[in-house]
Design an enzyme around this catalytic site. Sequence first.
Site, PDB file in Angstrom:
ATOM      1  N   ARG A 117       0.785  -1.191  -0.068  1.00  0.00           N
ATOM      2  CA  ARG A 117      -0.101   0.052  -0.046  1.00  0.00           C
ATOM      3  C   ARG A 117       0.953   1.212   0.122  1.00  0.00           C
ATOM      4  NH1 ARG A 117      -5.103  -0.955   2.237  1.00  0.00           N
ATOM      5  NH2 ARG A 117      -3.908  -2.441   3.658  1.00  0.00           N
ATOM      6  N   ARG A 162       6.981  -0.418   2.450  1.00  0.00           N
ATOM      7  CA  ARG A 162       6.759  -1.445   3.453  1.00  0.00           C
ATOM      8  C   ARG A 162       5.593  -2.165   2.716  1.00  0.00           C
ATOM      9  NH1 ARG A 162       3.643   2.996   6.528  1.00  0.00           N
ATOM     10  NH2 ARG A 162       4.752   4.355   4.974  1.00  0.00           N
ATOM     11  N   CYS A 188     -12.516  -7.942  14.637  1.00  0.00           N
ATOM     12  CA  CYS A 188     -11.355  -8.198  13.496  1.00  0.00           C
ATOM     13  C   CYS A 188     -11.625  -7.564  12.339  1.00  0.00           C
ATOM     14  CB  CYS A 188     -10.989  -9.756  13.455  1.00  0.00           C
ATOM     15  SG  CYS A 188      -9.705  -9.889  12.196  1.00  0.00           S
ATOM     16  N   ARG A 237     -10.117  -8.222   9.354  1.00  0.00           N
ATOM     17  CA  ARG A 237     -10.014  -9.241   8.596  1.00  0.00           C
ATOM     18  C   ARG A 237     -10.673 -10.735   8.835  1.00  0.00           C
ATOM     19  NH1 ARG A 237      -3.977  -8.057   8.677  1.00  0.00           N
ATOM     20  NH2 ARG A 237      -3.715  -6.367   7.198  1.00  0.00           N
ATOM     21  N   ASP A 294     -12.617  -0.553  12.399  1.00  0.00           N
ATOM     22  CA  ASP A 294     -13.121  -0.478  10.994  1.00  0.00           C
ATOM     23  C   ASP A 294     -14.431  -1.230  10.601  1.00  0.00           C
ATOM     24  OD1 ASP A 294     -10.316   0.221  10.079  1.00  0.00           O
ATOM     25  OD2 ASP A 294      -9.777  -1.937  10.969  1.00  0.00           O
TER      26      ASP A 294
HETATM   27  S1  SF4 Z   1      -5.989 -10.953  12.762  1.00  0.00           S
HETATM   28 FE1  SF4 Z   1      -7.887 -10.439  13.583  1.00  0.00          FE
HETATM   29  S2  SF4 Z   1      -8.746 -12.455  14.675  1.00  0.00           S
HETATM   30 FE2  SF4 Z   1      -6.570 -12.532  14.520  1.00  0.00          FE
HETATM   31  S3  SF4 Z   1      -5.720 -11.774  16.104  1.00  0.00           S
HETATM   32 FE3  SF4 Z   1      -5.742  -9.885  14.680  1.00  0.00          FE
HETATM   33  S4  SF4 Z   1      -7.614  -8.833  15.176  1.00  0.00           S
HETATM   34 FE4  SF4 Z   1      -7.655 -10.843  16.392  1.00  0.00          FE
END
Ligand code: SF4
Length: 360
Positions: A92, A96, A112, A114, A275
């Site tokens: 991005r 890096r 999360c 992702r 997010d």
């Molecule tokens: S990738 Fe997502 S689920 Fe895994 S530790 Fe990081 S924030 Fe938590």
Amino acid sequence: MSRIGTTLRTPAELVAHGLARAADLPDLEKVAARYAIAVTPDIAGLIDPDNPDDPIARQFIPSADELKARPGENADPIGDHAYSPVAGIVHRYPDRVLFKLVHVCAVYCRFCFRREMVGPGKDSALSDKAYADALAYIRAHKEIWEVILTGGDPLMLSPRRLTEVMTDLAAIGHVKVIRLHTRVPVADPARVSGQIVDALKVEGATTWVALHANHASELTAPARAACARLIDAGIPMVSQSVLLRGVNDNAADLEALLRAFVECRIKPYYLHHGDLAPGTAHLRTTLARGQAIMRQLRGRVSGLCQPEYVLDIPGGAGKSPVGPNYLLRQDSSSGEREVTGEMRYRVTDYCGDVHLYPPE
Ligand code: SF4
């Protein structure tokens, strides 16, 4: 509650151990069909099952609220895919890259960003060919100064695999810094073994570790000891946290967290605004609230404890600081009486009082 000996991965296990209500099981099964669940014994031990507002439970125990998608939420909220030239790499910023080696984590955070990409049911580790292609990409792009191993959680790799990866990256002359983002020191501190620490120390590049924690109670004695093992081995640490409703969205809880980081020799780095990941609205707070909390923190903790409050711009345009602005221009068009008749500055102090600063 008796100590749990194994990681809990299903709603039924959470109910059996008193961490979720049996009445919620049908909804939680629907959540589990879409998003991974994992609650390690260390994390389970921090949860007070009698507290419906427990800040650790809010982070890790699934909720029926995750089934509610809101407008603007997106499976790839910070635009990883748009900036992925080869599998496993997100490029991005010029200097890096993110290198996503694994898609599993010790725990699965309910907020999360992702969440659509991580978990046992998603893609597994990169194939040998994909790994080789990702390394070739980094090798070919001489502007890449820093490689960020992120998630999934890179400390889920075995010490042997981690050694290979670190050695491969450090052998690339222009890669000077390797940063690992992890939740393992708080979620499973025993995993930060001497072998893992040894794997992270490489000739030719400097290793940094960024710890993800959101509440001071996550920094238990074993977690602090795990961080000390890394830092005593010469690996500097920074923190990243997410501003989460009902977890840390007030000055007192954030103050305790930031002080705990600094006591552990971890420099507070980022406080992320939540997010727009699907089904996470119940854990997000507002930018205005985040700015108000940051203003309060300015007077409560030293600069050493201050993180930068940032927003990942949806779509992939990167991070921007979104903390309060303490410096405003004032010119004659403002209608206020001017001493000099020219532009000057209004500077706000930590108490909220405004002071004038002369033009340059
Ligand atoms: S990738 Fe997502 S689920 Fe895994 S530790 Fe990081 S924030 Fe938590």
